[in-house]
Design an enzyme around this catalytic site. Structure first.
Site, PDB file in Angstrom:
ATOM      1  N   GLU A  90       0.833  -1.210   0.000  1.00 40.99           N
ATOM      2  CA  GLU A  90       0.000   0.000   0.000  1.00 40.99           C
ATOM      3  C   GLU A  90       0.867   1.260   0.000  1.00 40.99           C
ATOM      4  OE1 GLU A  90      -3.891  -1.879   2.172  1.00 40.99           O
ATOM      5  OE2 GLU A  90      -2.757  -0.429   3.333  1.00 40.99           O
ATOM      6  N   CYS A 110       6.171  -6.151   7.699  1.00 37.31           N
ATOM      7  CA  CYS A 110       7.218  -5.619   8.588  1.00 37.31           C
ATOM      8  C   CYS A 110       7.420  -6.615   9.718  1.00 37.31           C
ATOM      9  CB  CYS A 110       6.759  -4.273   9.168  1.00 37.31           C
ATOM     10  SG  CYS A 110       7.997  -3.450  10.205  1.00 37.31           S
ATOM     11  N   CYS A 114       5.972  -3.601  16.373  1.00 38.98           N
ATOM     12  CA  CYS A 114       5.413  -2.525  17.220  1.00 38.98           C
ATOM     13  C   CYS A 114       3.939  -2.850  17.498  1.00 38.98           C
ATOM     14  CB  CYS A 114       5.535  -1.172  16.527  1.00 38.98           C
ATOM     15  SG  CYS A 114       7.248  -0.721  16.170  1.00 38.98           S
ATOM     16  N   LEU A 213       9.998   7.486  18.096  1.00 40.81           N
ATOM     17  CA  LEU A 213      10.428   7.487  19.496  1.00 40.81           C
ATOM     18  C   LEU A 213       9.336   6.869  20.382  1.00 40.81           C
ATOM     19  CD1 LEU A 213      12.420   8.387  21.712  1.00 40.81           C
ATOM     20  CD2 LEU A 213      11.459  10.687  21.543  1.00 40.81           C
ATOM     21  N   HIS A 214       8.192   7.494  20.408  1.00 40.69           N
ATOM     22  CA  HIS A 214       6.978   6.952  21.035  1.00 40.69           C
ATOM     23  C   HIS A 214       7.016   6.724  22.532  1.00 40.69           C
ATOM     24  CE1 HIS A 214       5.849   6.651  16.935  1.00 40.69           C
ATOM     25  NE2 HIS A 214       6.261   5.431  16.696  1.00 40.69           N
ATOM     26  N   ASN A 293      -3.659   5.914  15.533  1.00 40.32           N
ATOM     27  CA  ASN A 293      -4.747   5.579  14.608  1.00 40.32           C
ATOM     28  C   ASN A 293      -5.279   4.191  14.932  1.00 40.32           C
ATOM     29  OD1 ASN A 293      -4.706   7.948  12.876  1.00 40.32           O
ATOM     30  ND2 ASN A 293      -2.641   7.269  12.351  1.00 40.32           N
ATOM     31  N   CYS A 336      -1.058   6.842   9.334  1.00 40.71           N
ATOM     32  CA  CYS A 336       0.132   6.188   9.889  1.00 40.71           C
ATOM     33  C   CYS A 336      -0.225   4.907  10.605  1.00 40.71           C
ATOM     34  CB  CYS A 336       0.780   7.072  10.945  1.00 40.71           C
ATOM     35  SG  CYS A 336       1.418   8.551  10.297  1.00 40.71           S
TER      36      CYS A 336
END
Ligand code: SAH
Length: 345
Positions: A90, A110, A114, A213-214, A293, A336
């Site tokens: 995508e 991926c 995460c 970073l998060h 999201n 995202c």
């Protein structure tokens, strides 16, 4: 091998067997990367002998646009792109006041794991080849009849784990005989693969680096990003500082705000402390807050608008340049962390 995997230098070596004039390489490159022809016989300024030999040895095909989704809220469009092996990736086209920007995927899926991100759910199937990275730009430009000014490498995948193809992609997309998109208009987002940030630095490309970073410390980061078990923030920040000193390009820290996980005022204060203690004033950085999201497979919730503003206010009060990312293409799962890989069955 797909012919669009080669940089202009590599094409020069390939054509050197033919003892041609030097400008022939440039002509071929223009056909491939500026005019984006699917059939080499359209390259009429190249000899039939050359075209036939190239056809025998190389693949000229491009992936295809499989489906288009248009947002009803904004001008965002999401594309499913069918690769030659049946995998589907995508990419997203976004319209800004300054022009068009495309968000491309770097891998099929991926494997960074995460916990808040949809791209990692089915794992990683394979790296995208250089031509598949390029094709996302070429196909979306063609179908919309637009020229994009910016590229963000922020779709599915960890770009620094597809290092060689990403570097070739950057060189080709930047080439004045192709799309001529400035490196300064390209942003690469990484979850923080320290040795690869160091390797990228050595290439001295003036692209923008964004770090996912998060979290304000390693402990919270480890809870949501498995890669944090491998690389400590201290080491990532050191690599980023060196990167900045080399490129002088402002670094972005992406911080995905997740309710009750990393969105408290205490987290904001700790983030301020972390950034101020880690970087001397000469390092130019900003923080980009991304309200999480929705991904249906997890239970993470977006903080309220008040909580988001309160978080931002803490950073503002300490003179940290902070923006809140616009949530473009939300209704088409184009924001995202919502991009996925699939497969044509
Ligand atoms: N692997 C790279 C690039 C892909 S993700 C990286 O980790 O940076 C692009 C950005 O979207 C990253 O900052 C990622 O952490 C973020 N993201 C992932 N899932 C998200 C979600 N559900 N909501 C908001 N942002 C998300």
């Amino acid at each position: 091998m797909n012919i669009r995997n080669y940089t202009i230098k590599e094409l020069e070596t390939i054509l050197s067997d033919f003892e041609l004039e030097k400008y022939r390489t440039k002509q071929l490159f223009i056909w491939l990367h500026k005019n984006v022809i699917g059939d080499i016989d359209k390259a009429t300024n190249l000899s039939k002998r050359l075209r036939n030999t190239l056809k025998e040895k190389y693949d000229f095909s491009l992936p295809k646009i499989y489906k288009e989704y248009k947002s009803k809220i904004d001008d965002t469009k999401k594309y499913l792109i069918l690769l030659n092996d049946g995998n589907i990736i995508e990419s997203v086209l976004m319209k800004y006041s300054f022009g068009y920007s495309i968000c491309i995927s770097s891998q099929v899926g991926c494997n960074m794991g995460c916990s808040f991100c949809a791209s990692t759910i089915g794992g990683m199937k394979r790296n995208l080849e250089t031509y598949e990275l390029l094709a996302q730009i070429y196909l979306i430009q063609q179908i919309n009849n637009v020229k994009v000014s910016n590229i963000v490498i922020m779709g599915s995948g960890e770009p620094l784990l597809n290092f060689d193809n990403i570097v070739k992609f950057l060189n080709i997309i930047n080439d004045e005989n192709g799309q001529n998109i400035g490196m300064r208009n390209i942003t690469l987002s990484t979850c923080g693969i320290v040795p690869k940030i160091e390797e990228l630095k050595k290439l001295e490309l003036p692209i923008n680096l964004a770090l996912s970073l998060h979290a304000p410390n390693d402990d919270i980061r480890k809870k949501i990003m498995p890669i944090a078990n491998k690389y400590k923030l201290k080491d990532i920040f050191y690599a980023i500082e060196k990167y900045f000193e080399c490129t002088n390009r402002r670094v972005t820290f992406e911080y995905c705000l997740i309710k009750d996980i990393n969105d408290g005022k205490n987290n904001a204060l700790e983030l301020v402390k972390l950034l101020k203690n880690s970087f001397d004033s000469h390092v130019d950085y900003n923080v980009n807050l991304i309200p999480v999201n929705v991904v249906k497979e997890n239970n993470y919730k977006r903080p309220s608008n008040d909580d988001i503003m309160e978080f931002k206010n803490v950073l503002d009060a300490h003179n940290i340049i902070t923006t809140i990312r616009r949530e473009l293409g939300k209704d088409i799962s184009g924001s995202c962390g919502q991009l996925r890989a699939s497969e044509l069955i």
